[in-house]
Every structure is written in C-alpha cells, then in structure tokens.
Design an enzyme around this catalytic site. Sequence first.
Site, PDB file in Angstrom:
ATOM      1  N   ASP A 125      25.340  -6.217  49.982  1.00  0.00           N
ATOM      2  CA  ASP A 125      24.822  -7.199  50.770  1.00  0.00           C
ATOM      3  C   ASP A 125      25.764  -6.579  51.752  1.00  0.00           C
ATOM      4  OD1 ASP A 125      23.550  -8.912  49.027  1.00  0.00           O
ATOM      5  OD2 ASP A 125      24.889 -10.314  47.985  1.00  0.00           O
ATOM      6  N   ASP A 139      18.389 -11.056  50.362  1.00  0.00           N
ATOM      7  CA  ASP A 139      18.145 -12.410  50.430  1.00  0.00           C
ATOM      8  C   ASP A 139      17.497 -13.495  50.897  1.00  0.00           C
ATOM      9  OD1 ASP A 139      19.397 -11.820  47.693  1.00  0.00           O
ATOM     10  OD2 ASP A 139      21.006 -11.433  49.296  1.00  0.00           O
TER      11      ASP A 139
END
Length: 183
Positions: A125, A139
Amino acid sequence: MSTGVPQTRLRTVLSVAAALLIADVVTKCVVVATIAPGRHIRVIGDFATLTLVRNPGAAFSMATGMTWVLSLIAVAVVIGVIRIGRTLRSLWWAIGLGMVLGGALGNLVDRLFRAPGPLEGHVVDFISVGWWPVFNVADSCIVCGAILLVGLTLFGFEPDGTRHRSDRVAEKEGDEEDSEPVK
C-alpha cells in the site's frame, strides 16, 4: 457478421481488469524500488502523501493473521467475476466487474508472490490521503468498481443489458413493459 444475438461483455471485463492489473503492479514495483519504508513523499502538502506500507491483512489492516483466507477469498472473487462476465450484456456492468476483477488480481499477485511467502504475502500500500488508511491502485479499483455496481443496481440497470423501471415510471409513460434495452 451479426447473428442478432447480443455478444457478452467478457472481453470488456478482461480488458479492463488487465489494464488495471498492469497499472497496479507497475505502481507497486516503482514504489517498492523508490520509497523507503517509513518515508513520506508529499504530493499535496500533508493531505496526500506516498508512504510505503506492507499490509498483511485486508482493508484497514483487518484480519492480519488470516492472509491465506484473504487469498482464497480473492481467488473466489476472480472465479465468480469471470463466470458472471460470461453472461453480461451491459457495458457498464462489464466495466464495474472489470474494475473489481483487476483490483482483486492486483492484491492477489502480492499475496502470492511477495514476502513472507505464497498465500501469505503482504500487500503493498502506498497512497495516503487525509485520515484515510493507506491504500493502493487495486484497492481503489475494487472500491470504485463496487460503487459503480451499486449505482447501476440502484438505478435499475441489469447485467443483461436491460433497465428495470419502477411501476410509477411505467404507469406515467403508459408502458406495460418493465424493462427496456440499455447499451
């Protein structure tokens, strides 16, 4: 040569998914190669930054000890989307499902090929916006695709390319059919 039977939108689903998977993998590779863990690169002041985080769990770092279960769920999502994609007639449903598929595959690639090992890999991330938890391209694809699918459902657009109309609209227009073709 047209047979008069509308073609399914599986090719659209797969094309959207492939483009988004490539974008996700490339951005993750660039981030891993260029940003040290814990370093923040400001994009818009302190509001939007690039920050490398390795997430062993799901969204918001939930279920961190269940990475293998999340991997199996992602595989089920991939299989389900491809099965549904074989019957789709709606372009917008194909785009939404392609976004969900691309995102699921992007995070699944991390879970399969990143440390600490297959089915337990940590997802990369790197996008940090305001108070929102750090996320990645995959995401955002999943969330945006899901929002599109919910919107299509709420407005009566069906996966088969028809539009379900409320009884009130049908009565107002004097139309006896509940659906009309949508491209």
